[in-house]
Design a protein around this motif. Structure first.
Motif, mmCIF file in Angstrom:
data_model
loop_
_atom_site.group_PDB
_atom_site.id
_atom_site.type_symbol
_atom_site.label_atom_id
_atom_site.label_comp_id
_atom_site.label_asym_id
_atom_site.label_seq_id
_atom_site.Cartn_x
_atom_site.Cartn_y
_atom_site.Cartn_z
ATOM 1 N N ALA A 61 0.833 -1.209 0.000
ATOM 2 C CA ALA A 61 0.000 0.000 0.000
ATOM 3 C C ALA A 61 0.864 1.254 0.000
ATOM 4 C CB ALA A 61 -0.934 -0.003 1.210
ATOM 5 N N MET A 62 1.938 1.231 0.782
ATOM 6 C CA MET A 62 2.825 2.396 0.808
ATOM 7 C C MET A 62 3.558 2.561 -0.517
ATOM 8 S SD MET A 62 2.009 3.726 3.535
ATOM 9 C CE MET A 62 3.069 5.123 3.173
ATOM 10 N N ASP A 63 3.918 1.458 -1.171
ATOM 11 C CA ASP A 63 4.508 1.557 -2.511
ATOM 12 C C ASP A 63 3.516 2.211 -3.469
ATOM 13 O OD1 ASP A 63 6.806 0.297 -1.628
ATOM 14 O OD2 ASP A 63 6.215 -1.692 -2.376
ATOM 15 N N ALA A 64 2.236 1.842 -3.339
ATOM 16 C CA ALA A 64 1.205 2.426 -4.196
ATOM 17 C C ALA A 64 1.028 3.916 -3.909
ATOM 18 C CB ALA A 64 -0.122 1.684 -3.993
ATOM 19 N N VAL A 65 1.114 4.303 -2.632
ATOM 20 C CA VAL A 65 1.029 5.721 -2.267
ATOM 21 C C VAL A 65 2.162 6.494 -2.926
ATOM 22 C CG1 VAL A 65 1.264 7.369 -0.376
ATOM 23 C CG2 VAL A 65 -0.160 5.344 -0.083
ATOM 24 N N GLY A 175 -6.962 16.254 -7.446
ATOM 25 C CA GLY A 175 -5.728 15.574 -7.820
ATOM 26 C C GLY A 175 -5.084 14.828 -6.676
ATOM 27 N N GLY A 176 -5.617 14.985 -5.464
ATOM 28 C CA GLY A 176 -5.075 14.296 -4.307
ATOM 29 C C GLY A 176 -5.312 12.797 -4.379
ATOM 30 N N VAL A 177 -4.513 12.055 -3.623
ATOM 31 C CA VAL A 177 -4.492 10.593 -3.709
ATOM 32 C C VAL A 177 -5.143 9.971 -2.478
ATOM 33 C CG1 VAL A 177 -2.957 8.572 -3.669
ATOM 34 C CG2 VAL A 177 -2.459 10.514 -5.183
ATOM 35 N N LEU A 178 -5.963 8.945 -2.711
ATOM 36 C CA LEU A 178 -6.544 8.137 -1.650
ATOM 37 C C LEU A 178 -6.127 6.684 -1.860
ATOM 38 C CD1 LEU A 178 -8.555 7.479 0.687
ATOM 39 C CD2 LEU A 178 -10.330 7.281 -1.087
ATOM 40 N N VAL A 179 -5.581 6.065 -0.828
ATOM 41 C CA VAL A 179 -5.240 4.641 -0.880
ATOM 42 C C VAL A 179 -5.904 3.955 0.310
ATOM 43 C CG1 VAL A 179 -3.407 2.911 -0.815
ATOM 44 C CG2 VAL A 179 -3.053 5.049 -2.064
ATOM 45 N N THR A 180 -6.754 2.976 0.028
ATOM 46 C CA THR A 180 -7.459 2.250 1.087
ATOM 47 C C THR A 180 -7.075 0.772 1.050
ATOM 48 O OG1 THR A 180 -9.409 1.663 -0.232
ATOM 49 C CG2 THR A 180 -9.416 3.825 0.857
ATOM 50 N N LEU A 181 -7.110 0.166 2.224
ATOM 51 C CA LEU A 181 -6.887 -1.269 2.377
ATOM 52 C C LEU A 181 -7.956 -1.771 3.338
ATOM 53 C CD1 LEU A 181 -4.947 -3.762 1.930
ATOM 54 C CD2 LEU A 181 -3.806 -3.033 4.041
#
Length: 263
Positions: A61-65, A175-181
């Protein structure tokens, strides 16, 4: 005479998990004391219960961020929701020099654990992280004030998933990023029955062994049964102003990571 304040353990024993999961207006009243109870053993349980896979999921997930946020220069402010003991919040603080990270959780005991980690084990990022008790349904951050949001095992536990996603959209800059798990309800019915059956039996056993209350960890399976599939969550993100960049499924749809960008 001092006023009696019931412990989270005492509170939880008076509540019915299925009733509270079925009614959004009272769901948080169950979730908060439950996480207060498990806070001291949260990291150990998560690693054990996932057979160590949780660490891999969070690392990926952090790699994806990092990859998704390349277009943001500079990343100045990040927000980690349902931060727990702070795993993702502290990782965010190490990604970009000068970033300020808000680590938010509804459970006061979880935030206590995160602050203890900041004081000892993760002291190198103490000045970059603000650990706070807060409500995902009413975030304290201002409109369009955050560059990156992470949320691990978060949306499934709020009273209203759509309302929580709408709040994330509000505080994210365009344009901000959201990453969910998160855990999701597998779409394939036979696997769903097996997956939820294992989680409930194993969770009940650990809950009873550690706390003499099966529902403390058996809650996981019950909450997934009341949740949605990863595909339905993608649709929700799209409805609430996000473009879904990628979806990574684990455990045949039982766990999913979404990377999305605020339109």
């Amino acid at each position: 005479m001092a006023e009696y304040t019931p412990t989270p353990e005492a509170v939880l024993r008076t509540l019915d998990v299925n009733e509270h999961l079925a009614d959004p207006s009272i769901k948080q009243a169950f979730v908060t004391p439950m996480f207060d109870i498990i806070a001291p053993r949260y990291d150990r349980f998560t690693r054990w219960f996932s057979f160590g896979m949780d660490a891999t999921w969070k690392r990926e997930a952090m790699d994806a961020v990092r990859e998704a946020a390349r277009r943001i220069r500079p990343v100045q402010r990040a927000l980690d929701l349902a931060t727990g003991t702070g795993d993702l919040a502290f990782a965010l603080a190490r990604l970009w020099p000068g970033v300020q990270v808000d680590a938010l959780d509804a459970s006061p005991r979880m935030i206590d654990q995160a602050r203890q980690r900041l004081a000892v084990r993760d002291a190198d990022v103490a000045t970059a992280v603000t650990a706070m008790v807060g409500d995902m349904m009413a975030l304290p951050q201002g409109d369009a004030s955050v560059d990156v949001i992470t949320a691990s095992y978060a949306v499934r536990n709020v009273p209203d998933a759509r309302g929580a996603v709408r709040e994330m959209a509000r505080v994210l800059r365009p344009g901000g990023v959201l990453v969910t798990l998160d855990f999701y309800k597998p779409a394939f019915a036979p696997w769903r029955a097996l997956f939820l059956g294992y989680l409930q039996v194993a969770g009940d056993m650990v809950g009873y062994a550690w706390h003499r209350d099966p529902v403390v960890y058996g809650y996981i399976a019950r909450s997934i049964a009341h949740f949605m599939t990863e595909a339905e969550f993608s649709e929700l993100l799209n409805d609430e102003g996000f473009d879904v960049v990628s979806v990574q499924c684990y455990l045949f749809g039982g766990v999913g990571r979404h990377v999305a960008r605020r339109r």
